[in-house]
Design an enzyme around this catalytic site. Structure first.
Site, PDB file in Angstrom:
ATOM      1  N   LYS A  52      60.957  51.547  19.292  1.00 55.44           N
ATOM      2  CA  LYS A  52      59.537  51.171  19.287  1.00 55.44           C
ATOM      3  C   LYS A  52      58.660  52.415  19.456  1.00 55.44           C
ATOM      4  O   LYS A  52      57.643  52.574  18.785  1.00 55.44           O
ATOM      5  CB  LYS A  52      59.263  50.137  20.394  1.00 55.44           C
ATOM      6  CG  LYS A  52      59.868  48.776  20.064  1.00 55.44           C
ATOM      7  CD  LYS A  52      59.874  47.796  21.226  1.00 55.44           C
ATOM      8  CE  LYS A  52      60.661  46.545  20.827  1.00 55.44           C
ATOM      9  NZ  LYS A  52      60.814  45.575  21.919  1.00 55.44           N
ATOM     10  N   GLN A  96      59.810  44.836  28.219  1.00 58.37           N
ATOM     11  CA  GLN A  96      61.062  44.656  27.477  1.00 58.37           C
ATOM     12  C   GLN A  96      61.961  43.658  28.216  1.00 58.37           C
ATOM     13  O   GLN A  96      62.215  43.799  29.416  1.00 58.37           O
ATOM     14  CB  GLN A  96      61.764  46.017  27.338  1.00 58.37           C
ATOM     15  CG  GLN A  96      63.039  45.981  26.521  1.00 58.37           C
ATOM     16  CD  GLN A  96      62.810  45.649  25.038  1.00 58.37           C
ATOM     17  OE1 GLN A  96      61.857  46.105  24.414  1.00 58.37           O
ATOM     18  NE2 GLN A  96      63.687  44.822  24.481  1.00 58.37           N
ATOM     19  N   ASP A 119      53.595  41.101  22.263  1.00 56.59           N
ATOM     20  CA  ASP A 119      54.870  40.447  21.938  1.00 56.59           C
ATOM     21  C   ASP A 119      54.631  38.992  21.533  1.00 56.59           C
ATOM     22  O   ASP A 119      55.522  38.349  20.980  1.00 56.59           O
ATOM     23  CB  ASP A 119      55.819  40.471  23.157  1.00 56.59           C
ATOM     24  CG  ASP A 119      56.889  41.556  23.039  1.00 56.59           C
ATOM     25  OD1 ASP A 119      57.134  42.026  21.904  1.00 56.59           O
ATOM     26  OD2 ASP A 119      57.480  41.918  24.065  1.00 56.59           O
TER      27      ASP A 119
END
Ligand code: NAD
Length: 289
Positions: A52, A96, A119
């Site tokens: 990322k 994450q 997200d």
């Protein structure tokens, strides 16, 4: 049969986003800024966050990874999230997953300001998505839509069978494909589905997201079906340098000859998912959600 090349589509979209970032900054706006929080030492998570970060550089975003130790308490993590929520320089951030067992993922997700939830896991974004409102779409389903769009795969009126009902892949995928514009008739299958083989065999588009290596076999697939394989299972192999290889949820060698399109593992769905995170961060910078 055509292989859906996720790497190629991702490279094209990365370039397009980089151009949009240049234009955004040329108009006097600050560089879009994404922060990732990584708690603990999970190897796969470290790899994903590394990818990322690299992608942020490629499209021209500013990015930071906040690395927190495994022993971080839930309260400490929530305090970090509150700071990022309040920081006007941060456009979007992600935590994450998975998190260490002593931290509630749901509490963490709900602590993120929905306007910075790139997200797309916050219930506000899920609700907006289901209502067809502007929302941060979850990366994997949105990436799959990009693949279908790129290859101009007909979806209207098609029967799409999604296997797996997780909140991050199967359930949003089923919802999105049933919406106007995609217009699929969707069946969402899960571990309690009866006659799964017959149901899958009736699918024009099959999206396998159950996390069971090579589960979908040729006898479960009708001629000409479109196969999207989301699964990633790491298995031992004596044929690779690393001693490991990745398998999808579809038995590729026997299914590929029967279908019209298929995503390989690796190189199919995986590479495109990061692009959706980049799209969401740009949306966040532009305050589009
Ligand atoms: P999950 O474990 O949260 O959900 C799996 C779902 O599959 C559950 O809803 C379950 O009911 C269903 N299921 C399990 N066994 C089944 C069976 N025998 N028959 C029918 N349904 C069954 O998994 P997830 O997070 O949605 O991920 C699924 C897979 O996709 C995993 O392999 C994961 O690693 C992979 N994944 C890949 C990407 C990517 O970028 N390519 C992204 C996310 C997840």
């Amino acid at each position: 049969m055509q292989i859906i090349d996720g790497k190629e589509v991702a490279a094209k979209l990365r370039k397009e986003i980089a151009t949009e970032v240049e234009q955004w900054m040329a108009a006097g706006h600050p560089r879009p800024y994404l922060v990732a929080i990584l708690v603990g030492n999970d190897g796969a998570s470290q790899t994903y966050v590394g990818h990322k970060e690299k992608c942020c550089n490629e499209v021209g975003f500013r990015s930071t990874v906040l690395r927190l130790p495994e022993e971080t308490t839930e309260a400490q993590l929530l305090a970090e999230i509150a700071q990022l929520n309040a920081d006007p320089e941060v456009d979007g951030f992600i935590v994450q997953l998975p998190l260490p067992k002593h931290i509630s993922e749901q509490k963490v997700i709900e602590a993120i300001d929905p306007r910075k939830d790139v997200d797309g896991f916050h219930p506000v974004n899920t609700g907006r998505m289901i209502s067809g409102l502007p929302a941060y779409l979850p990366a994997t389903p949105d990436g799959i839509l990009e693949l279908l769009r790129h290859y101009k795969i007909e979806t209207a009126g098609k029967h799409c069978v999604v296997i797996g009902r997780s909140n991050i892949v199967g359930r949003p995928m089923a919802n999105l494909l049933s919406q106007k514009g995609w217009d699929c008739t969707v069946t969402l299958c899960h571990s309690r589905t009866q006659n799964l083989k017959e149901v899958v065999r009736s699918g024009d588009i099959i999206i396998a997201a159950l996390g069971k290596a090579e589960f979908v076999t040729a006898d479960m697939v009708k001629e000409g079906a479109v196969i999207i394989d989301v699964g990633i299972t790491r298995v031992k192999s004596d044929k690779t340098k690393t001693g490991w290889k990745l398998l999808g949820d579809v038995k590729f060698d026997e299914v590929a000859p029967k279908c019209s399109y298929i995503t390989p593992v690796p190189g199919g769905v995986g590479p495109i998912t990061i692009i959706s995170l980049m799209k969401n961060t740009l949306k966040a910078a532009r305050k589009e959600v």
